[in-house]
Design a protein around this motif. Structure first.
Motif, mmCIF file in Angstrom:
data_model
loop_
_atom_site.group_PDB
_atom_site.id
_atom_site.type_symbol
_atom_site.label_atom_id
_atom_site.label_comp_id
_atom_site.label_asym_id
_atom_site.label_seq_id
_atom_site.Cartn_x
_atom_site.Cartn_y
_atom_site.Cartn_z
ATOM 1 N N VAL A 191 47.090 42.026 23.311
ATOM 2 C CA VAL A 191 45.968 41.940 24.254
ATOM 3 C C VAL A 191 46.449 41.490 25.633
ATOM 4 C CG1 VAL A 191 43.934 40.507 24.736
ATOM 5 C CG2 VAL A 191 44.100 41.755 22.596
ATOM 6 N N ALA A 192 47.519 40.700 25.673
ATOM 7 C CA ALA A 192 48.064 40.256 26.957
ATOM 8 C C ALA A 192 48.426 41.469 27.820
ATOM 9 C CB ALA A 192 49.283 39.363 26.734
ATOM 10 N N ALA A 193 48.917 42.530 27.166
ATOM 11 C CA ALA A 193 49.283 43.744 27.915
ATOM 12 C C ALA A 193 48.038 44.365 28.557
ATOM 13 C CB ALA A 193 49.953 44.743 26.973
ATOM 14 N N GLN A 194 46.890 44.283 27.866
ATOM 15 C CA GLN A 194 45.657 44.844 28.413
ATOM 16 C C GLN A 194 45.133 43.982 29.572
ATOM 17 O OE1 GLN A 194 42.827 46.190 25.215
ATOM 18 N NE2 GLN A 194 44.553 45.751 23.882
ATOM 19 N N ILE A 195 45.312 42.658 29.450
ATOM 20 C CA ILE A 195 44.887 41.749 30.525
ATOM 21 C C ILE A 195 45.730 42.006 31.771
ATOM 22 C CG2 ILE A 195 44.799 39.308 31.217
ATOM 23 C CD1 ILE A 195 44.211 38.704 28.206
ATOM 24 N N ASP A 196 47.014 42.191 31.552
ATOM 25 C CA ASP A 196 47.942 42.498 32.634
ATOM 26 C C ASP A 196 47.510 43.778 33.358
ATOM 27 O OD1 ASP A 196 50.248 41.632 33.864
ATOM 28 O OD2 ASP A 196 51.494 43.126 32.811
ATOM 29 N N ALA A 199 44.417 43.154 35.487
ATOM 30 C CA ALA A 199 44.755 42.391 36.694
ATOM 31 C C ALA A 199 45.360 43.312 37.750
ATOM 32 C CB ALA A 199 45.731 41.265 36.335
ATOM 33 N N LYS A 200 46.248 44.207 37.296
ATOM 34 C CA LYS A 200 46.902 45.131 38.242
ATOM 35 C C LYS A 200 45.890 46.146 38.773
ATOM 36 C CE LYS A 200 51.705 44.819 36.827
ATOM 37 N NZ LYS A 200 51.995 44.629 35.399
ATOM 38 N N ARG A 201 45.077 46.709 37.868
ATOM 39 C CA ARG A 201 44.111 47.746 38.246
ATOM 40 C C ARG A 201 43.079 47.225 39.249
ATOM 41 N NH1 ARG A 201 40.076 48.936 33.653
ATOM 42 N NH2 ARG A 201 39.099 47.165 34.665
ATOM 43 N N ASP A 202 42.583 45.985 38.995
ATOM 44 C CA ASP A 202 41.491 45.467 39.812
ATOM 45 C C ASP A 202 41.972 44.504 40.903
ATOM 46 O OD1 ASP A 202 40.065 46.958 38.031
ATOM 47 O OD2 ASP A 202 39.101 45.279 36.999
ATOM 48 N N GLY A 203 43.286 44.244 40.956
ATOM 49 C CA GLY A 203 43.844 43.345 41.968
ATOM 50 C C GLY A 203 43.298 41.931 41.843
ATOM 51 N N ILE A 204 43.196 41.428 40.612
ATOM 52 C CA ILE A 204 42.656 40.080 40.374
ATOM 53 C C ILE A 204 43.678 39.229 39.607
ATOM 54 C CG2 ILE A 204 40.208 40.771 40.422
ATOM 55 C CD1 ILE A 204 40.243 40.946 37.388
ATOM 56 N N SER A 205 43.403 37.917 39.538
ATOM 57 C CA SER A 205 44.334 37.021 38.839
ATOM 58 C C SER A 205 44.279 37.275 37.329
ATOM 59 C CB SER A 205 43.966 35.560 39.112
ATOM 60 O OG SER A 205 42.740 35.262 38.451
ATOM 61 N N MET A 206 45.305 36.767 36.625
ATOM 62 C CA MET A 206 45.336 36.926 35.167
ATOM 63 C C MET A 206 44.122 36.226 34.536
ATOM 64 S SD MET A 206 47.872 38.766 34.314
ATOM 65 C CE MET A 206 48.418 38.461 32.645
ATOM 66 N N GLU A 207 43.767 35.073 35.102
ATOM 67 C CA GLU A 207 42.628 34.327 34.551
ATOM 68 C C GLU A 207 41.331 35.124 34.708
ATOM 69 O OE1 GLU A 207 40.580 30.038 35.216
ATOM 70 O OE2 GLU A 207 42.643 30.289 35.920
ATOM 71 N N ALA A 208 41.162 35.711 35.896
ATOM 72 C CA ALA A 208 39.954 36.515 36.139
ATOM 73 C C ALA A 208 39.960 37.761 35.250
ATOM 74 C CB ALA A 208 39.885 36.910 37.614
ATOM 75 N N LEU A 214 36.880 39.756 28.314
ATOM 76 C CA LEU A 214 35.946 39.183 27.338
ATOM 77 C C LEU A 214 34.503 39.516 27.700
ATOM 78 C CD1 LEU A 214 37.513 35.658 26.714
ATOM 79 C CD2 LEU A 214 37.316 37.510 25.065
ATOM 80 N N SER A 215 34.153 39.385 28.978
ATOM 81 C CA SER A 215 32.738 39.542 29.343
ATOM 82 C C SER A 215 32.267 40.975 29.143
ATOM 83 C CB SER A 215 32.490 39.088 30.789
ATOM 84 O OG SER A 215 33.097 40.014 31.663
ATOM 85 N N ASP A 216 33.207 41.922 29.187
ATOM 86 C CA ASP A 216 32.839 43.328 28.936
ATOM 87 C C ASP A 216 32.332 43.522 27.515
ATOM 88 O OD1 ASP A 216 33.401 44.301 31.373
ATOM 89 O OD2 ASP A 216 35.325 45.234 30.860
ATOM 90 N N LYS A 217 32.873 42.773 26.539
ATOM 91 C CA LYS A 217 32.683 43.114 25.126
ATOM 92 C C LYS A 217 32.268 41.958 24.224
ATOM 93 C CE LYS A 217 34.471 47.420 25.221
ATOM 94 N NZ LYS A 217 33.748 48.621 24.806
ATOM 95 N N GLN A 218 32.793 40.740 24.498
ATOM 96 C CA GLN A 218 32.730 39.667 23.493
ATOM 97 C C GLN A 218 31.751 38.588 23.950
ATOM 98 O OE1 GLN A 218 36.237 39.650 21.184
ATOM 99 N NE2 GLN A 218 36.433 37.441 21.200
#
Ligand code: NAD
Length: 258
Positions: A191-196, A199-208, A214-218
């Motif tokens: 899942v870390a790979a998906q978070i990464d 972050a790259k796609r949306d230009g946001i921090s790893m935390e964001a 999570l907010s999309d689905k869980q």
């Protein structure tokens, strides 16, 4: 809750993430542990040693039926039999169907689905002979619902839920149970790979990016943990699990309740 002294558990893909968490829980319950997977094998073996359990590792590639057979043979040679089989190895790749690399499709189907057919068919005869066994297939919420970009993964996990039901029916009159567990997001390397990527796609921090994933689905807004999944496996291995058969048990922070 459960005493697995004298029993042996084989967990595929258990050098990291969910598989290692489940192997640790089974080791704490007293089972001998056969680990499988790539990466830092010594660290995984040390994690199991800390539980006091006996352990071994086999490097079988879950895409290769002959290596899977050799892994089961090694488990038998070392510990006598396989009483608990946890089919956990899995990989992910995210791309639209029309862009999905054919080799990735084949690998995901082989590792996330077909390997479980092979392990299951090899362990069932000895489980029947002893009239006891536990087969736990680590599927996913994606065994129950779809998500865009995950065609191979969703197809494989739906297939794994199907294999679970049939295996449960074929063993229903015995002391062998087969169930699937369907986790939502767990914070592992997969899942870390998906978070990464978010972050790259949306230009946001790893935390964001983590919060966005999570907010999309869980709905709980929290990750499921390997420890929680390990405890669910222990319940299925206990007498409380005797009549849980063919279930696809979600542990997903409410994902599939929506
Ligand atoms: P992970 O990447 O941390 O671990 C995967 C494990 O599989 C590793 O031990 C790796 O070495 C092993 N592996 C990979 N390819 C292999 C191969 N060809 N042969 C043998 N072993 C191989 O991933 P994870 O998140 O812990 O995922 C474990 C399982 O849980 C997978 O089946 C995954 O689909 C499922 N799952 C994960 C999540 C999640 O959010 N992380 C959610 C639902 C289901």
């Amino acid at each position: 809750m459960v005493n697995l002294q004298g029993k042996t558990a084989l967990v595929t893909g258990s050098t990291s993430g969910i598989g290692l968490g489940i192997a640790e829980a089974l080791g704490r319950a007293g089972a001998n542990i056969v680990l499988n997977g790539f990466g830092d094998v010594d660290a995984a073996l040390a994690t199991i040693a800390a539980t006091g359990a006996q352990s071994a590792h086999h490097p079988a590639d879950m895409r290769k039926p002959d290596e899977i057979e050799a892994m089961i043979a090694m488990a038998r040679e070392r510990f006598g039999t396989v009483d608990v089989l946890v089919n956990n190895a899995g990989i992910q790749h995210v791309a639209q169907v029309e862009d999905f690399p054919a080799q990735k499709w084949d690998d995901i189907l082989a590792i996330n689905l077909t390997s479980s057919f092979h392990t299951t068919r090899h362990v069932i005869p000895a489980m029947r002979a002893r009239n006891w066994g536990r087969i736990v297939n680590i599927a996913s919420v994606h065994g129950l619902v779809g998500s865009a970009g995950k065609s191979a993964y969703v197809a494989a996990k739906h297939g794994l839920v199907g294999l679970t039901k049939v295996t449960a029916l074929e063993t229903a009159g015995t002391g062998i149970t087969c169930n699937a567990i369907c986790p939502g997001f767990v914070l592992t390397p997969l899942v870390a790979a998906q978070i990464d990527a978010i972050a790259k796609r949306d230009g946001i921090s790893m935390e964001a990016a983590r919060a966005r994933l999570l907010s999309d689905k869980q709905p709980s807004g929290q990750f499921v943990t390997p420890e929680q999944l390990g405890n669910l496996v222990l319940m299925l291995c206990s007498p409380f699990g005797d009549q849980v058969r063919g279930a696809a048990w979600a542990m997903d922070g409410g994902w599939t309740a929506q």
